[in-house]
Structures are given as C-alpha cells and as structure tokens.
Design an enzyme around this catalytic site. Structure first.
Site, PDB file in Angstrom:
ATOM      1  N   HIS A   1      -1.427   2.344 -11.621  1.00  0.00           N
ATOM      2  CA  HIS A   1      -1.416   3.799 -11.150  1.00  0.00           C
ATOM      3  C   HIS A   1      -2.270   5.426 -11.904  1.00  0.00           C
ATOM      4  O   HIS A   1      -2.545   5.795 -10.714  1.00  0.00           O
ATOM      5  CB  HIS A   1       0.209   3.860 -10.964  1.00  0.00           C
TER       6      HIS A   1
ATOM      7  N   ARG B   1      -5.507   5.455 -11.341  1.00  0.00           N
ATOM      8  CA  ARG B   1      -5.578   5.753 -10.177  1.00  0.00           C
ATOM      9  C   ARG B   1      -5.468   7.116  -9.619  1.00  0.00           C
ATOM     10  O   ARG B   1      -6.423   7.679  -9.090  1.00  0.00           O
ATOM     11  CB  ARG B   1      -4.944   4.944  -9.167  1.00  0.00           C
TER      12      ARG B   1
ATOM     13  N   GLY C   1       0.217  -1.544  -0.136  1.00  0.00           N
ATOM     14  CA  GLY C   1       0.320  -0.257  -0.008  1.00  0.00           C
ATOM     15  C   GLY C   1       0.750   1.390  -0.395  1.00  0.00           C
ATOM     16  O   GLY C   1      -0.434   2.416   0.034  1.00  0.00           O
ATOM     17  N   LYS C   2       2.082   1.102  -0.520  1.00  0.00           N
ATOM     18  CA  LYS C   2       2.890   2.257   0.232  1.00  0.00           C
ATOM     19  C   LYS C   2       2.782   3.435  -0.976  1.00  0.00           C
ATOM     20  O   LYS C   2       2.806   4.437  -1.362  1.00  0.00           O
ATOM     21  CB  LYS C   2       4.204   1.976  -0.608  1.00  0.00           C
TER      22      LYS C   2
END
Length: 167
Positions: free
Chosen positions: A50, A53, A14-15
């Site tokens: 990514h 998102r 979850g970094k």
C-alpha cells in the site's frame, strides 16, 4: 460542511485503489489514516505494498484504535481511512467498546470541514461464521458500515476493481 464517501466491497475487490483515486479528486496533499497493525510478515508485506503504491502527495497517520482523534486532528486536507474493518478488529480484540467508538466516529465525521473517504469490507455476504467472536465481528462490521453509509454523501461498492455507485 462534512462530506464523506464510503468505499466498500469484498476482499481484494479494488476498494483501496478506488478510494485513493476518489480521495485525490478532492485535492492533494491528502492524509492516509492507516488502521492496520503489522503483527506478522504477511501484514508487513501488505502495508508495504500500500505504501509503495502511494506517491508523495500522501502523508500517513497511524491510527489503529484512535480513529476519531486522528480525523479531528487532521482536518484541513482530504483524508482516506483504510480501513474500518481493521479498526473494528483492533477495537474488539483489545476489549474496547466498539459501539461507543463507532458513535464517536459518526459524531466526528459530522464535524469535519475537509472530505473523508472511508474504506470498509463487506463481511456478511458469505456463510455464517462458526464461532461467536467471528459472528460478533460480522454483525458489528455490518452495523458500522450502515452507520457510516447512512450519513455519507457517496457510497461506492467495489466489484472486480470497478466502482459501482450505490449512493
């Protein structure tokens, strides 16, 4: 004054989500400095995930190797570097001097006016790799993380999607 945040953890911890949220706390629009390179379909899919998102409050700069320059040129907005371990991998595989690049990164971070959030993997928490390149990468990643964490104002460890404040 320079302000940096290191968000570290294992793969799929979850970094990136934690780092994205922390970076936007400094304000928007923000700059996403991407170090990934799309060499295959699987990595193209990860990059697309990514990108999907992130919303319109992000501007993306690709910096697979020239990270210090990208930071210097983008000062003036909060930045997210995702991620240091991919950057390190790019440097090592291309035969660059990763120590010199790491020292340059630390020097540039100290001069930034706008906050920088950096994502990195903790790669040394498992077994000892069987080959020399993997061991060299593990050792280099550990050192880069230590260098960044030493000067960072915040260090966050991601565990199962949750942020654990270390510093």
């Amino acid at each position: 004054m320079a302000y940096s945040v290191l968000v570290t953890g294992g793969a799929r911890s979850g970094k990136s989500r934690i780092a994205e949220a922390r970076c936007l706390e400094f304000g928007a629009p923000a700059v996403y400095i991407a170090t990934a390179q799309a060499h295959d379909d699987e990595m193209r899919a990860r990059i697309a995930e990514h990108q999907a998102r992130r919303g319109p409050e992000w501007r993306t700069i690709s910096a697979p190797v020239e990270l210090a320059a990208a930071l210097a040129e983008s000062d003036g907005a909060p930045r997210l570097v995702d991620c240091l371990t991919l950057w390190l991998s790019n440097l090592m595989l291309a035969g660059h001097d990763w120590r010199a690049a790491g020292e340059e990164l630390i020097a540039v971070l100290a001069t930034q006016v706008s906050p920088v959030v950096l994502v990195s993997n903790e790669v040394g928490m498992g077994i000892v790799p069987e080959n020399a390149l993997a061991r060299a990468f593990r050792d280099a990643a550990g050192l880069i993380n230590q260098w960044v964490a030493q000067d960072a104002q915040e260090v966050i460890f991601a565990v199962s999607g949750l942020p654990l404040k270390v510093k």
